[in-house]
Design a protein around this motif. Sequence first.
Motif, short mmCIF file in Angstrom:
data_model
loop_
_atom_site.label_atom_id
_atom_site.label_comp_id
_atom_site.label_asym_id
_atom_site.label_seq_id
_atom_site.Cartn_x
_atom_site.Cartn_y
_atom_site.Cartn_z
N GLY A 1 0.77 -1.21 0.07
CA GLY A 1 0.05 0.23 0.04
C GLY A 1 0.78 1.45 0.14
O GLY A 1 0.57 2.12 -0.70
N PHE A 2 2.01 1.26 0.75
CA PHE A 2 2.83 2.40 0.87
C PHE A 2 3.46 2.66 -0.34
O PHE A 2 3.80 3.77 -0.93
CB PHE A 2 4.01 2.18 1.95
N LEU A 3 3.78 1.38 -1.07
CA LEU A 3 4.79 1.53 -2.62
C LEU A 3 3.63 1.92 -3.46
O LEU A 3 4.35 2.37 -4.77
CB LEU A 3 5.18 0.29 -2.80
N SER A 4 2.42 1.84 -3.43
CA SER A 4 1.46 2.08 -4.75
C SER A 4 1.71 3.34 -5.18
O SER A 4 1.43 3.69 -6.38
CB SER A 4 0.07 1.79 -4.28
N ASP A 5 1.77 4.55 -4.26
CA ASP A 5 1.99 5.85 -4.65
C ASP A 5 3.24 6.04 -5.57
O ASP A 5 3.08 6.70 -6.74
CB ASP A 5 2.18 6.93 -3.74
N TYR A 6 4.33 5.40 -5.40
CA TYR A 6 5.34 5.51 -6.07
C TYR A 6 5.10 4.78 -7.35
O TYR A 6 5.80 5.14 -8.71
CB TYR A 6 6.77 4.80 -5.42
N VAL A 7 4.62 3.68 -7.56
CA VAL A 7 4.38 2.94 -8.75
C VAL A 7 3.26 3.82 -9.72
O VAL A 7 3.62 3.89 -10.79
CB VAL A 7 3.60 1.66 -8.47
N GLN A 8 2.48 4.59 -9.05
CA GLN A 8 1.51 5.16 -9.79
C GLN A 8 2.46 6.39 -10.48
O GLN A 8 2.06 6.54 -11.58
CB GLN A 8 0.51 5.87 -9.06
N ARG A 9 3.18 7.21 -9.95
CA ARG A 9 4.11 8.08 -10.43
C ARG A 9 4.95 7.39 -11.56
O ARG A 9 5.04 8.17 -12.44
CB ARG A 9 4.72 8.81 -9.47
N LEU B 1 5.93 -1.97 10.57
CA LEU B 1 6.37 -0.71 11.03
C LEU B 1 7.82 -0.30 10.32
O LEU B 1 7.90 1.06 9.88
CB LEU B 1 6.59 -0.53 12.72
N PHE B 2 8.72 -1.42 9.97
CA PHE B 2 9.92 -0.98 9.55
C PHE B 2 9.95 -1.18 8.02
O PHE B 2 10.72 -0.49 7.34
CB PHE B 2 10.97 -1.87 10.35
N GLY B 3 8.98 -1.93 7.33
CA GLY B 3 9.25 -1.91 6.05
C GLY B 3 8.92 -0.72 5.19
O GLY B 3 9.82 -0.44 4.39
N PRO B 4 7.82 0.12 5.70
CA PRO B 4 8.23 1.48 4.98
C PRO B 4 9.32 2.22 5.11
O PRO B 4 9.89 2.97 4.29
CB PRO B 4 6.67 2.09 5.52
N GLU B 5 9.73 2.32 6.41
CA GLU B 5 11.02 2.89 6.62
C GLU B 5 12.17 2.46 5.65
O GLU B 5 13.00 3.52 5.15
CB GLU B 5 11.41 2.80 8.16
N ILE B 6 12.45 1.11 5.25
CA ILE B 6 13.42 0.84 4.50
C ILE B 6 13.07 1.35 2.89
O ILE B 6 13.98 1.76 2.25
CB ILE B 6 13.15 -0.93 4.44
#
Length: 384
Positions: A26-34, A145-150
């Motif tokens: 879910g966090f990465l989806s914004d980067y993929v969209q761009r 918690l740590f996944g998005p930080e990576i």
Amino acid sequence: MKSKTLFHLLPLLLGFFVMGFCDIVGFLSDYVQRAFQWSDVLTGFVPSMVFIWFLFFSIPAGNVMNRIGRKTTVMVSLALTIVGMVLPLITYTTISCMMAFALLGIGNAVLQVSLNPLLGNVLTDSRYLTSGLTAGQVVKALSSLFGPEIAVLVVTRYGDDSWYYCFPVLGAITVVTAVWLWLTPIKREQGSGASLSFRDTFRLLSDRMVLLLFLGILMVVGLDVSVNYMGSKLMSARFLWDSADCKYAPQTYFLLRTTGAMLGSVLLTRIDAVSYFRVNIVLCVASIVGLILSESASLAIVCFGCIGFFASSVFSIVYSVAMQHRPEHANEISGLMVTAISGGAIVTPVVGYCISIMGVVGGLYIVLACALYLLVCAYAVKHT
């Protein structure tokens, strides 16, 4: 706990850390969209790709596990996860990224079905099993918690278009987990090794206790997702907080849920799980009622934290009771319980509908209904 048991347990706990990697999608989806100029509709579909596979693969995974064993099934799930992470590194296209996310979701579904019962091969005492499942949820939460930080560190270093460079890090952890588990001798569970059909698995729902616990998993997931969904909305609508401050509601819920799970993993080795379930769910219901009636923003934040704390061990307890109710069908029951996780996602649209016709309090009534069902469930199950 014996040191030998702890040695066997460590790679399984690391498996729960891998289980949390899917929450990064879910966090990465914004980067993929761009990166690929995806539409909002297509981008919004990405996070659901994690949940949808629980519906389609949980029961087949449980049936396959009955033939090949729990440890082998965990190894298969880790292999699927590794392939999903490698794919964008080989070819970086819209199709490869969608396939990668799908493989991560499928791998996660199979991992949830197989890793939880595999704990039962190591922790044969029911008290330690419930505690171990709770500890696994703590590890999974820390991974989430740590996944998005990576990912943030990666994009800060290499740029937004290189978001998938976080996969080598996460993939390396998955490989270490797979190798460690492969080298760890774990006695295979006793089972028939027979091939089972969907009908054989769903027939278990004719057992009233299995059905009760199946719906219990659905309700606890629904409660968890709904409270996270409603936290910011409630603080904005009722107390007129701005978006920057509204985040404190879900953050408080998440922090106290993790704290409660940590405490539960210790206490459940000493306290009867069903008694612990009953006390905590009563206090959880009281916290939700307090949230409905609260006229103070501070009290509302406290109630959010209390809901997270008192509901933190419920999933593990319900899952553990289900596994121990029909141990000869533990693999199939595991598939059913994980299927219920996907069903929990349907609660959020119901919450959204109630908010649209009754205001934010309408959504809270749905959360209360989930908790009240769990209260009934707590007093219907027998002591372990």
